[in-house]
Design a protein around this motif. Structure first.
Motif, mmCIF file in Angstrom:
data_model
loop_
_atom_site.group_PDB
_atom_site.id
_atom_site.type_symbol
_atom_site.label_atom_id
_atom_site.label_comp_id
_atom_site.label_asym_id
_atom_site.label_seq_id
_atom_site.Cartn_x
_atom_site.Cartn_y
_atom_site.Cartn_z
ATOM 1 N N ASP A 91 0.921 -1.113 -0.151
ATOM 2 C CA ASP A 91 0.024 0.096 0.080
ATOM 3 C C ASP A 91 0.704 1.288 0.063
ATOM 4 O O ASP A 91 1.866 1.397 0.409
ATOM 5 N N VAL A 92 0.506 2.314 -0.587
ATOM 6 C CA VAL A 92 0.881 3.751 -0.567
ATOM 7 C C VAL A 92 0.898 4.340 0.886
ATOM 8 O O VAL A 92 1.664 4.736 1.409
ATOM 9 N N GLN A 93 -0.258 4.383 1.315
ATOM 10 C CA GLN A 93 -0.735 4.836 2.791
ATOM 11 C C GLN A 93 -0.892 3.550 3.741
ATOM 12 O O GLN A 93 -1.165 2.637 3.237
ATOM 13 N N PRO A 94 -0.422 3.778 5.024
ATOM 14 C CA PRO A 94 -0.280 2.584 5.856
ATOM 15 C C PRO A 94 -1.650 1.966 6.110
ATOM 16 O O PRO A 94 -2.685 2.736 6.426
ATOM 17 N N ARG A 95 -1.650 0.779 6.252
ATOM 18 C CA ARG A 95 -2.952 -0.075 6.457
ATOM 19 C C ARG A 95 -2.857 -0.110 7.931
ATOM 20 O O ARG A 95 -4.024 -0.006 8.514
ATOM 21 N N TYR A 96 -1.947 -0.319 8.523
ATOM 22 C CA TYR A 96 -2.114 -0.313 10.120
ATOM 23 C C TYR A 96 -1.389 1.038 10.702
ATOM 24 O O TYR A 96 -0.391 1.478 10.331
ATOM 25 N N VAL A 97 -2.054 1.643 11.550
ATOM 26 C CA VAL A 97 -1.779 2.915 12.287
ATOM 27 C C VAL A 97 -1.935 2.695 13.715
ATOM 28 O O VAL A 97 -2.508 1.638 14.162
ATOM 29 N N PHE A 98 -1.318 3.571 14.637
ATOM 30 C CA PHE A 98 -1.720 3.412 15.945
ATOM 31 C C PHE A 98 -2.195 4.825 16.560
ATOM 32 O O PHE A 98 -1.870 5.979 16.098
ATOM 33 N N GLN A 99 -3.375 4.654 17.196
ATOM 34 C CA GLN A 99 -4.077 5.834 17.403
ATOM 35 C C GLN A 99 -4.269 5.972 19.174
ATOM 36 O O GLN A 99 -4.627 4.940 19.924
ATOM 37 N N VAL A 100 -4.436 7.032 19.657
ATOM 38 C CA VAL A 100 -4.731 7.295 21.101
ATOM 39 C C VAL A 100 -6.186 8.063 21.105
ATOM 40 O O VAL A 100 -6.244 8.999 20.535
ATOM 41 N N PRO A 101 -7.080 7.368 21.593
ATOM 42 C CA PRO A 101 -8.535 7.656 21.521
ATOM 43 C C PRO A 101 -8.834 8.921 22.417
ATOM 44 O O PRO A 101 -8.125 8.718 23.780
ATOM 45 N N LEU A 102 -9.203 9.920 22.530
ATOM 46 C CA LEU A 102 -9.333 11.027 23.301
ATOM 47 C C LEU A 102 -10.892 11.422 23.598
ATOM 48 O O LEU A 102 -11.287 12.018 24.697
ATOM 49 N N ALA A 103 -11.717 10.900 22.830
ATOM 50 C CA ALA A 103 -13.235 11.314 22.937
ATOM 51 C C ALA A 103 -13.479 10.605 24.340
ATOM 52 O O ALA A 103 -13.295 9.521 24.619
ATOM 53 N N ASN A 104 -14.374 11.165 25.263
ATOM 54 C CA ASN A 104 -14.912 10.780 26.347
ATOM 55 C C ASN A 104 -13.929 10.335 27.314
ATOM 56 O O ASN A 104 -14.182 9.348 28.054
ATOM 57 N N ARG A 105 -12.787 10.754 27.346
ATOM 58 C CA ARG A 105 -11.702 10.556 28.337
ATOM 59 C C ARG A 105 -11.197 11.871 28.956
ATOM 60 O O ARG A 105 -11.155 12.968 28.360
ATOM 61 N N SER A 106 -10.709 11.981 30.099
ATOM 62 C CA SER A 106 -10.141 13.286 30.618
ATOM 63 C C SER A 106 -8.491 12.808 30.447
ATOM 64 O O SER A 106 -8.007 11.891 30.122
ATOM 65 N N LEU A 107 -7.892 14.053 30.359
ATOM 66 C CA LEU A 107 -6.468 14.029 30.157
ATOM 67 C C LEU A 107 -5.850 13.338 31.059
ATOM 68 O O LEU A 107 -4.761 12.605 30.813
ATOM 69 N N GLU A 108 -6.109 13.177 32.220
ATOM 70 C CA GLU A 108 -5.591 12.369 33.561
ATOM 71 C C GLU A 108 -5.685 10.903 33.140
ATOM 72 O O GLU A 108 -4.833 10.223 33.182
ATOM 73 N N ASP A 109 -6.770 10.659 32.330
ATOM 74 C CA ASP A 109 -6.840 9.464 32.044
ATOM 75 C C ASP A 109 -5.882 8.854 30.932
ATOM 76 O O ASP A 109 -5.514 7.707 30.907
ATOM 77 N N VAL A 110 -5.685 10.083 29.922
ATOM 78 C CA VAL A 110 -4.870 9.546 28.979
ATOM 79 C C VAL A 110 -3.619 9.301 29.575
ATOM 80 O O VAL A 110 -2.650 8.356 29.000
ATOM 81 N N LEU A 111 -3.087 10.232 30.370
ATOM 82 C CA LEU A 111 -1.720 9.999 30.809
ATOM 83 C C LEU A 111 -1.543 8.893 31.513
ATOM 84 O O LEU A 111 -0.731 8.068 31.592
ATOM 85 N N LYS A 112 -2.617 8.412 32.419
ATOM 86 C CA LYS A 112 -2.795 7.213 33.074
ATOM 87 C C LYS A 112 -2.503 5.921 32.092
ATOM 88 O O LYS A 112 -1.811 4.841 32.363
ATOM 89 N N GLY A 113 -2.986 6.036 30.870
ATOM 90 C CA GLY A 113 -2.727 5.025 29.825
ATOM 91 C C GLY A 113 -1.335 4.874 29.493
ATOM 92 O O GLY A 113 -1.366 3.977 29.152
ATOM 93 N N PHE A 114 -0.636 5.946 29.740
ATOM 94 C CA PHE A 114 0.966 5.719 29.229
ATOM 95 C C PHE A 114 1.352 4.579 29.978
ATOM 96 O O PHE A 114 1.183 4.410 31.315
#
Length: 372
Positions: A169-192
């Motif tokens: 493929d020219v564009q990547p078929r597999y990507v890596f994403q961090v969902p942000l919807a319906n999460r607090s920033l603290e929750d996002v950091l805790k996920g690291f």
């Protein structure tokens, strides 16, 4: 639904994209101005009432010496892929592109088929029997995506013989994403993971500063990018490419492209470009110096970019391409290993599809591409 398809203006195209929660940055009208070696066309699908219900950016690449074109819709078109009458959406497009001189059509439906959360990926990495993402049970499967693939196959669309891993493929078929919807920033950091959190703190303690740059800083970006290219053995794009990206994308929307630097004691150590379309934010290009890694500038920069994405209301922070390899001896393994520390998820799209309008020319192109 009765549909008609016709060429639309850039203004109509942009207005439609802006009416959506998000779309690929490869499908905004200004992306055509980034890819100057292709000519372009904006297509619109209209319902019976005359309302626009879909759009696609087509890039045409001419074959040498003859007026025949490869028509490419990167990460598009932006249509209702789950519509039961998918054939009615795509057949008019094929007829139109054939009329425009296309001998083959390539497109990348923005349809997600599987997702793996970080816990599943980590378990896969620790299992010596697991070599690829597909060896791991997905944490989410989209059944409708399989139906899309089946319909495309029945219509005559084809995929490359790469075992489904998307390497053709020219564009990547597999990507890596961090969902942000319906999460607090603290929750996002805790996920690291612990290493990422420790590195962010380490950078902060060392006094790493993350700042936004402008057009005038693209030369400094290019310096770091070319250092990265030598270290990682790839051919860098020229400075003029990034200057053009900045100019045309930000002319369309002043917030479409951003540039970030992580610096320590006044020295820029890392840099990244960011793209924004609606609620979707991409970390698109990254670069770093060979010095200063001990103060973890890349972790600090990613955390700042993610926080800025969150502040602007983004629903997803996209770290872009990964390979599907979970084999620690594979040179591409480091990509997913770095990104999985953010606690996000690996995402698999249905991949890119080709439709040969002229089988002889399409086969010739295939042979040429396989020898590159």
């Amino acid at each position: 639904m009765s549909l008609t398809l016709r060429t639309i203006s850039r203004e109509q195209h942009l207005a439609y994209i802006q009416s959506l929660p998000s779309a690929s940055h490869c499908q905004v009208p200004a992306w055509a101005d980034v890819k100057t070696e292709w000519r372009s066309e904006s297509l619109g699908w209209f319902d019976k009432a005359g309302e626009i219900v879909g759009a696609g950016l087509v890039l045409y690449r001419q074959l040498p010496k003859i007026k025949r074109y490869l028509a490419y819709l990167p990460e598009g078109p932006v249509i209702n892929w789950y519509a039961p009458n998918l054939d009615d959406w795509l057949q008019p497009m094929l007829a139109h592109l054939k009329q425009q001189g296309a001998f083959s059509v390539k497109m990348g439906p923005p349809v997600v088929i599987r997702r793996w959360d970080s816990a599943a990926i980590k378990a896969g990495i620790q299992d010596p029997e697991v070599k690829r993402l597909r060896d791991v049970e997905a944490t989410h499967i989209e059944p409708r995506a399989f139906e899309v693939s089946d319909r495309l196959r029945k219509m005559g669309w084809q995929q490359g013989e790469d075992g489904g891993a998307g390497f053709g493929d020219v564009q990547p078929r597999y990507v890596f994403q961090v969902p942000l919807a319906n999460r607090s920033l603290e929750d996002v950091l805790k996920g690291f993971n612990q290493l990422w959190r420790r590195n962010i703190k380490k950078a902060d303690k060392a006094g790493v500063e993350v700042v936004q740059g402008g057009y005038e800083d693209l030369a400094e970006w290019q310096r770091l990018y070319e250092i990265t290219a030598v270290r990682d053995h790839f051919r860098p794009r020229p400075l003029s490419y990034f200057q053009r990206m900045w100019t045309v994308l930000n002319s369309e929307d002043p917030n479409r492209m951003r540039l970030y630097f992580a610096r320590h004691n006044g020295v820029n150590l890392s840099a990244a470009t960011m793209l924004v379309v609606g609620g979707h934010v991409w970390y698109s290009y990254g670069a770093s110096d060979n010095i200063g890694r001990e103060v973890r500038p890349s972790n600090a920069m990613q955390w700042r970019m993610l926080r800025d994405s969150y502040a602007m209301g983004a629903t997803v922070y996209d770290l872009r391409g990964i390979s599907d390899s979970l084999d620690e001896t594979d040179h591409l393994f480091g990509l997913i290993q770095f990104k999985v520390g953010t606690g996000g998820e690996a995402v698999e799209y249905v991949g890119e599809w080709d439709f040969p309008l002229n089988k002889l020319l399409h086969k010739a192109l295939d042979m040429y591409m396989s020898r590159r």
